[in-house]
Scaffold this motif. Structure first.
Motif, short mmCIF file in Angstrom:
data_model
loop_
_atom_site.label_atom_id
_atom_site.label_comp_id
_atom_site.label_asym_id
_atom_site.label_seq_id
_atom_site.Cartn_x
_atom_site.Cartn_y
_atom_site.Cartn_z
N TYR A 88 0.50 -33.41 -13.77
CA TYR A 88 0.98 -34.22 -14.95
C TYR A 88 0.10 -34.08 -16.12
O TYR A 88 0.40 -33.68 -17.28
N GLY A 89 -1.42 -34.23 -15.75
CA GLY A 89 -2.39 -34.17 -16.79
C GLY A 89 -2.39 -32.78 -17.16
O GLY A 89 -2.72 -32.80 -18.40
N VAL A 90 -2.26 -31.92 -16.39
CA VAL A 90 -2.45 -30.41 -17.02
C VAL A 90 -1.29 -30.11 -17.92
O VAL A 90 -1.45 -29.48 -18.99
N ASN A 91 -0.28 -30.76 -17.90
CA ASN A 91 0.98 -30.51 -18.75
C ASN A 91 1.04 -31.56 -19.93
O ASN A 91 1.23 -31.04 -21.13
N SER A 92 0.53 -32.66 -19.73
CA SER A 92 0.79 -33.72 -20.84
C SER A 92 -0.70 -34.29 -21.39
O SER A 92 -0.57 -35.20 -22.17
N GLY A 93 -1.56 -34.06 -20.62
CA GLY A 93 -2.76 -34.47 -21.09
C GLY A 93 -3.31 -35.58 -20.07
O GLY A 93 -2.50 -36.34 -19.40
N PRO A 94 -4.60 -35.61 -19.60
CA PRO A 94 -5.16 -36.79 -18.34
C PRO A 94 -4.74 -37.88 -18.88
O PRO A 94 -4.65 -38.80 -18.07
N ALA A 95 -5.03 -38.43 -20.16
CA ALA A 95 -4.86 -39.77 -20.52
C ALA A 95 -3.44 -40.22 -20.48
O ALA A 95 -3.36 -41.44 -19.93
N THR A 96 -2.34 -39.29 -20.69
CA THR A 96 -1.37 -39.71 -20.60
C THR A 96 -0.79 -39.84 -18.92
O THR A 96 -0.18 -40.83 -18.69
N ALA A 97 -1.21 -39.03 -18.24
CA ALA A 97 -0.89 -39.03 -16.89
C ALA A 97 -1.58 -40.25 -16.01
O ALA A 97 -1.05 -40.96 -15.47
N ARG A 98 -2.81 -40.53 -16.37
CA ARG A 98 -3.37 -41.78 -16.06
C ARG A 98 -2.89 -42.87 -16.43
O ARG A 98 -2.72 -44.04 -15.57
N LYS A 118 9.38 -39.13 -11.74
CA LYS A 118 10.60 -39.33 -12.45
C LYS A 118 10.34 -39.78 -13.50
O LYS A 118 10.90 -39.37 -14.71
N ALA A 119 9.15 -40.54 -14.07
CA ALA A 119 8.72 -41.02 -15.55
C ALA A 119 8.29 -39.74 -16.24
O ALA A 119 8.56 -39.80 -17.59
N ARG A 120 7.69 -38.91 -15.57
CA ARG A 120 7.12 -37.72 -16.17
C ARG A 120 8.16 -36.83 -16.67
O ARG A 120 8.49 -36.40 -17.85
N LEU A 121 9.10 -36.72 -15.85
CA LEU A 121 10.56 -35.70 -16.12
C LEU A 121 11.49 -36.67 -17.28
O LEU A 121 12.07 -35.95 -18.16
N SER A 122 11.64 -37.79 -17.08
CA SER A 122 12.17 -38.43 -18.21
C SER A 122 11.78 -38.33 -19.68
O SER A 122 12.27 -38.51 -20.64
N SER A 123 10.16 -38.63 -19.60
CA SER A 123 9.57 -38.36 -20.82
C SER A 123 9.80 -36.86 -21.41
O SER A 123 9.94 -36.76 -22.63
N TYR A 124 9.60 -36.04 -20.65
CA TYR A 124 10.00 -34.80 -21.12
C TYR A 124 11.34 -34.33 -21.73
O TYR A 124 11.38 -33.70 -22.58
N THR A 129 11.11 -29.20 -27.48
CA THR A 129 11.36 -28.14 -26.55
C THR A 129 11.89 -28.00 -25.24
O THR A 129 11.90 -27.25 -24.48
N TRP A 130 12.58 -29.46 -24.86
CA TRP A 130 13.40 -29.69 -23.78
C TRP A 130 14.21 -28.43 -23.51
O TRP A 130 14.61 -28.06 -22.40
N ILE A 131 15.11 -28.05 -24.56
CA ILE A 131 16.12 -27.22 -24.49
C ILE A 131 15.41 -25.80 -24.13
O ILE A 131 16.22 -24.97 -23.24
N THR A 132 14.32 -25.50 -24.37
CA THR A 132 13.54 -24.12 -23.87
C THR A 132 13.06 -24.23 -22.71
O THR A 132 13.29 -23.27 -21.76
N PHE A 133 12.19 -25.21 -22.53
CA PHE A 133 11.55 -25.16 -21.16
C PHE A 133 12.14 -26.41 -19.93
O PHE A 133 11.48 -26.35 -19.10
N GLY A 134 13.18 -26.91 -20.73
CA GLY A 134 13.58 -28.14 -19.52
C GLY A 134 13.97 -27.73 -18.11
O GLY A 134 13.56 -28.29 -17.12
N LYS A 135 14.67 -26.46 -18.16
CA LYS A 135 14.67 -26.01 -16.51
C LYS A 135 13.42 -25.77 -15.89
O LYS A 135 13.71 -25.88 -14.71
N GLY A 136 12.69 -25.08 -16.43
CA GLY A 136 11.43 -24.87 -15.65
C GLY A 136 10.75 -26.13 -15.31
O GLY A 136 10.06 -26.16 -14.31
N ARG A 140 9.61 -27.43 -11.54
CA ARG A 140 8.19 -27.78 -11.16
C ARG A 140 8.07 -29.25 -11.05
O ARG A 140 7.23 -29.48 -9.91
N VAL A 141 8.31 -30.12 -11.60
CA VAL A 141 8.13 -31.39 -11.36
C VAL A 141 9.00 -32.15 -10.11
O VAL A 141 8.19 -32.91 -9.22
#
Length: 256
Positions: A88-98, A118-124, A129-136, A140-141
């Motif tokens: 999660y941190g790699v995608n969204s930043g460690p502060a957000t993940a923590r 679940k929280a991570r995917l809901s935020s995404y 860019t969800w339309i472009t990267f949502g499936k990927g 992943r999550v």
């Protein structure tokens, strides 16, 4: 505790980060194995895109450990929870993940992993860019969730014939996710059909006052929104079911 699990977590993350990427809609810009050019230049000032393409394994590991693993306190996290938080941190930043981890922390390690993913995917879903990267992101999550839960179950399993076994527990999660996906899918199509059938024609609307017309429009919009949400959740749970089945097979093979 999962001290020393950094290498395993990094291997999982790198499998999704891939190699060289420079997608025009990716705000990170030029990226190699998940490391952006801007990040790389903090370690190698003046580095070019060619330098980034040829990043060494040693430098790659140093960056991931210093910039992501250590900030999320990976060595203090239970096995499985460390993976979910680190990725999660790699995608969204460690502060957000923590921060999100601290919000969902509680219960068993497996439950924490599921809530965090679940929280991570809901935020995404709220990202432009969800339309472009949502499936990927979904693939992943959900895969990270299943892997994290598998690691947690194996680590917490008692030595004396656990019941259910980690593999059985993973299969049960897969069955539950598949069943939920089916219910949500049926509900989504029913909501969409109901919304379509409930739209008033001009002839009907002639006999309705303006307030009633607005209420009807609100109901239709609400039904469509519900249908979209249910179908999205159905897709996610299908992917979760696939991921859990795959992890159950891995655990049964003894490779977990």
């Amino acid at each position: 505790m999962a001290v020393g699990n950094f290498a395993n977590c990094l291997n999982v993350t790198l499998a999704y980060e891939g190699g060289w990427a420079e997608h025009p809609k990716d705000p990170g810009g030029a990226t190699m194995k998940g490391v952006t050019l801007a990040t790389f230049r903090r370690w190698k000032p003046g580095a070019t895109k060619t330098d980034l393409r040829n990043i060494s394994t040693e430098t790659l590991q140093k960056i991931y450990r210093a910039d992501y693993w250590e900030p999320v306190k990976g060595d203090t996290l239970a096995r499985g929870v460390d993976l979910a938080t680190f990725d999660y941190g790699v995608n969204s930043g460690p502060a957000t993940a923590r921060k999100q981890l601290l919000k969902v922390l509680g219960g068993t390690d497996a439950e924490t992993v599921k809530r965090l993913c679940k929280a991570r995917l809901s935020s995404y879903q709220s990202f432009k860019t969800w339309i472009t990267f949502g499936k990927g992101w979904t693939v992943r999550v959900t895969a990270v969730e299943a892997k994290g839960v598998a690691w947690s179950l194996v680590a917490d399993a008692p030595v004396d014939a656990p019941t259910p076994s980690p593999a059985e527990a993973l299969k049960a999660e897969g069955i539950k996710a598949a069943s939920t996906a089916k219910i949500q899918g049926n509900g989504g199509y029913a909501s969409a059909g109901g919304a379509g059938g409930g739209v008033a024609t001009p002839t009907h609307a002639d006999n309705l006052d303006q307030l009633a017309t607005w209420l009807l429009a609100g109901i239709v919009v609400g039904a469509i929104a519900l249908a979209v949400y249910l179908l999205w959740r159905s897709h996610i749970n299908k992917k979760r079911a696939e991921a859990y089945r795959a992890e159950a097979a891995i655990v049964e093979s003894g490779a977990a």
